[in-house]
Design a protein around this motif. Structure first.
Motif, mmCIF file in Angstrom:
data_model
loop_
_atom_site.group_PDB
_atom_site.id
_atom_site.type_symbol
_atom_site.label_atom_id
_atom_site.label_comp_id
_atom_site.label_asym_id
_atom_site.label_seq_id
_atom_site.Cartn_x
_atom_site.Cartn_y
_atom_site.Cartn_z
ATOM 1 N N LEU A 185 0.605 -1.149 0.169
ATOM 2 C CA LEU A 185 -0.095 0.055 0.134
ATOM 3 C C LEU A 185 0.901 1.312 -0.075
ATOM 4 O O LEU A 185 0.850 2.271 -0.732
ATOM 5 C CB LEU A 185 -0.732 -0.051 1.323
ATOM 6 C CG LEU A 185 -1.851 1.245 1.569
ATOM 7 C CD1 LEU A 185 -2.863 1.389 0.376
ATOM 8 C CD2 LEU A 185 -2.408 1.156 2.855
ATOM 9 N N GLY A 210 2.695 1.759 -3.274
ATOM 10 C CA GLY A 210 1.727 2.164 -4.369
ATOM 11 C C GLY A 210 1.650 0.967 -5.298
ATOM 12 O O GLY A 210 1.152 1.134 -6.363
ATOM 13 N N GLN A 219 -3.939 0.217 -4.093
ATOM 14 C CA GLN A 219 -4.491 1.381 -3.525
ATOM 15 C C GLN A 219 -5.292 1.372 -2.262
ATOM 16 O O GLN A 219 -5.827 0.144 -2.031
ATOM 17 C CB GLN A 219 -5.437 1.955 -4.893
ATOM 18 C CG GLN A 219 -4.606 2.328 -5.865
ATOM 19 C CD GLN A 219 -3.542 3.555 -5.946
ATOM 20 O OE1 GLN A 219 -4.211 4.722 -5.585
ATOM 21 N NE2 GLN A 219 -2.556 3.266 -6.044
ATOM 22 N N SER A 275 -8.208 1.867 -2.035
ATOM 23 C CA SER A 275 -9.619 1.410 -2.544
ATOM 24 C C SER A 275 -9.775 -0.019 -2.660
ATOM 25 O O SER A 275 -10.882 -0.747 -2.985
ATOM 26 C CB SER A 275 -9.859 2.021 -4.009
ATOM 27 O OG SER A 275 -8.890 1.742 -4.837
ATOM 28 N N ASP A 276 -8.676 -0.885 -2.213
ATOM 29 C CA ASP A 276 -8.632 -2.314 -2.365
ATOM 30 C C ASP A 276 -9.877 -2.635 -1.429
ATOM 31 O O ASP A 276 -10.033 -2.240 -0.108
ATOM 32 C CB ASP A 276 -7.314 -2.654 -1.596
ATOM 33 C CG ASP A 276 -7.011 -4.252 -1.688
ATOM 34 O OD1 ASP A 276 -6.570 -4.402 -2.560
ATOM 35 O OD2 ASP A 276 -7.672 -5.037 -0.641
ATOM 36 N N GLU A 294 -10.054 9.350 -1.593
ATOM 37 C CA GLU A 294 -9.373 10.038 -2.365
ATOM 38 C C GLU A 294 -8.459 10.982 -1.283
ATOM 39 O O GLU A 294 -7.023 10.834 -1.659
ATOM 40 C CB GLU A 294 -10.332 11.151 -2.993
ATOM 41 C CG GLU A 294 -9.300 12.229 -3.628
ATOM 42 C CD GLU A 294 -10.271 13.238 -4.585
ATOM 43 O OE1 GLU A 294 -9.800 14.238 -4.960
ATOM 44 O OE2 GLU A 294 -11.435 12.883 -4.733
ATOM 45 N N GLN A 345 -5.717 8.627 0.156
ATOM 46 C CA GLN A 345 -4.707 8.082 -0.761
ATOM 47 C C GLN A 345 -3.902 9.291 -1.145
ATOM 48 O O GLN A 345 -2.494 8.835 -1.522
ATOM 49 C CB GLN A 345 -5.302 7.790 -2.104
ATOM 50 C CG GLN A 345 -4.538 7.088 -3.122
ATOM 51 C CD GLN A 345 -3.801 5.868 -2.860
ATOM 52 O OE1 GLN A 345 -4.628 5.132 -2.422
ATOM 53 N NE2 GLN A 345 -2.501 5.650 -2.816
ATOM 54 N N ASP A 384 0.193 8.902 -0.748
ATOM 55 C CA ASP A 384 1.100 9.233 -1.840
ATOM 56 C C ASP A 384 2.315 10.476 -1.445
ATOM 57 O O ASP A 384 3.165 10.378 -1.937
ATOM 58 C CB ASP A 384 0.321 9.925 -3.136
ATOM 59 C CG ASP A 384 -0.540 8.501 -3.685
ATOM 60 O OD1 ASP A 384 -0.173 7.328 -3.531
ATOM 61 O OD2 ASP A 384 -1.555 9.017 -4.434
#
Length: 426
Positions: free
Chosen positions: A228, A231, A234, A236-237, A415, A418, A422
């Motif tokens: 995760l 990268g 995501q 959203s897994d 969002e 994530q 990131d």
């Protein structure tokens, strides 16, 4: 006769002078050695900073242990520095960066251990030489081992999920659910009885103990977290989305207090202790303080059941470390060795109703035995949020989930989380 008397008098005067010189010499030596005939041992004060030292909570066992250590080591005084959970990360950082004396301090997770280490790679004292390091359960030292050197030692172990009023369960004929569907049916039955199924509050850290437990059921582990953060997958897994959606479901179905968003953790404890709620989202560390509220009820721990499997999670309650800048490294090592020894861990485990991380330690308490049977299972996993690399990132993930539970859309939540993940990689 006169000559003889004079000779005797002269000898007497000489003897007095000799005794006087010896006496002065002894007094001077006494002054040099602090006023005693034997040299005094230097008195050392160690600052011990921890979130465990809240006298309003079930922390008496820690103060008792400190008193026992001081009795055995009269030249070492332990000055307790209590920092509340909510401000612990910031409090320790302020002390470390500000040059405030800190000798021994605690971290509650591998991610918090790493958070402090990011301030300075050499922030911790090497504890590889401590003989007690060979006594801990397998892999418990892994999160605090860097390049083959050990920089922290584990204390007692806990697990996260739900505490339940066992007395109420017996009275209502309820059984501990084994599957997610059984769990939802249980909540329905409790709600129809006019009782709050699950005490839940708005303290930022509380919700994680529920959805974080489901993460283990769904297969999340250290390797999943590594992918995760790198990268490769995501947020959203399905492993993550299913966990937080299940948590949202118990809110949407009215299984938590209607005013949970304005409740504090102590209020959740009150609901369970007063028999107004059947279960509570938290970890096993809260059992003693709930029992103090109502000694007439039995409180036990249950895992959050999954759909396909229910996996116990391991939460090493504390990793004890030593500040590399301590002026008293040997005394600090002696204190850590005492606090994390088999004898002390057994006392702490009985007082805090936790599981010793020392292999040969044992407890006769049935509540502790129940928890031990779970956290020592072969399929037990490290509690998922603690596998996140740093506490700062872990907090951002938790805060994102909390927004979702409070009504933010799933899409926006994913969002935001994530982006946080990131940004750490950039």
């Amino acid at each position: 006769m006169i000559a003889k008397a004079s000779s005797i008098l002269a000898m007497a005067v000489l003897l007095v002078m000799v005794l006087s010189v010896l006496s002065c010499s002894d007094m001077e030596q006494s002054k040099m050695e602090g006023g005693n005939s034997e040299k005094q041992v230097e008195q050392v004060t160690l600052i011990y900073s921890s979130y465990l030292l809240d006298k309003a909570q079930a922390s008496k066992v820690y103060y008792d242990a400190i008193a026992e250590f001081e009795a055995q080591n009269p030249n070492i005084k332990i000055e307790a520095d209590f920092i509340q959970n909510a401000g612990y990360m910031a409090g320790v950082k302020i002390r470390l960066l500000g040059g405030v004396q800190m000798d021994v301090f605690d971290t509650w997770s591998p991610s918090l251990f790493e958070e402090f280490r990011k301030l300075n790679n050499n922030i911790y004292l090497d504890l590889s030489g401590l003989t007690i390091s060979n006594d801990f359960v397998p892999n418990s030292l892994k999160p605090v081992t860097i390049d083959g050197k050990v920089y922290g030692v584990p204390e007692v172990m806990h697990s996260d999920g739900l505490l339940y009023n066992k007395t109420m369960f017996k009275e209502l004929g309820l059984s501990v659910p084994q599957t997610w569907d059984e769990f939802l049916e249980l909540c329905d039955k409790v709600k129809r009885a006019g009782i709050i199924p699950i005490a839940m509050d708005s303290d930022w850290s509380t919700p994680q103990f529920f959805w974080g437990s489901i993460m283990s059921n769904n297969g999340a582990d250290e390797e999943w977290t590594r992918k995760l953060e790198q990268g490769e997958i995501q947020i959203s897994d399905p492993i993550f989305v299913d966990a937080i959606q299940k948590h949202k479901e118990i809110i949407d179905r009215g299984f938590v207090p209607t005013g949970w968003m304005s409740m504090k953790h102590e209020q959740s404890k009150d609901l369970l202790g007063q028999g107004k709620a059947a279960m509570m989202i938290t970890g096993t560390w809260d059992i003693p303080s709930i029992m103090e509220r109502n000694p007439n009820i039995e409180v036990e721990f249950m895992m959050v059941p999954g759909e396909k499997q229910t996996v116990p999670n391991i939460n090493v309650g504390t990793y004890r470390v030593i500040n590399a800048k301590t002026e008293h490294p040997e005394e600090a090592k002696k204190f850590v060795s005492f606090m994390n020894s088999k004898a002390t861990q057994q006392k702490l485990a009985d007082g805090a109703l936790a599981v010793p991380s020392v292999i040969s330690a044992d407890s006769t308490n049935p509540v502790v035995a129940n928890i031990a049977a779970l956290v020592t299972r072969e399929d037990a996993k490290l509690y998922w949020p603690h596998t996140v690399s740093t506490e700062s990132l872990q907090v951002k993930i938790q805060e994102g989930v909390n927004k979702y539970l409070a009504g933010e859309s799933l899409e926006l939540t994913l969002e935001e989380i994530q982006q946080a993940i990131d940004s750490v990689r950039e």
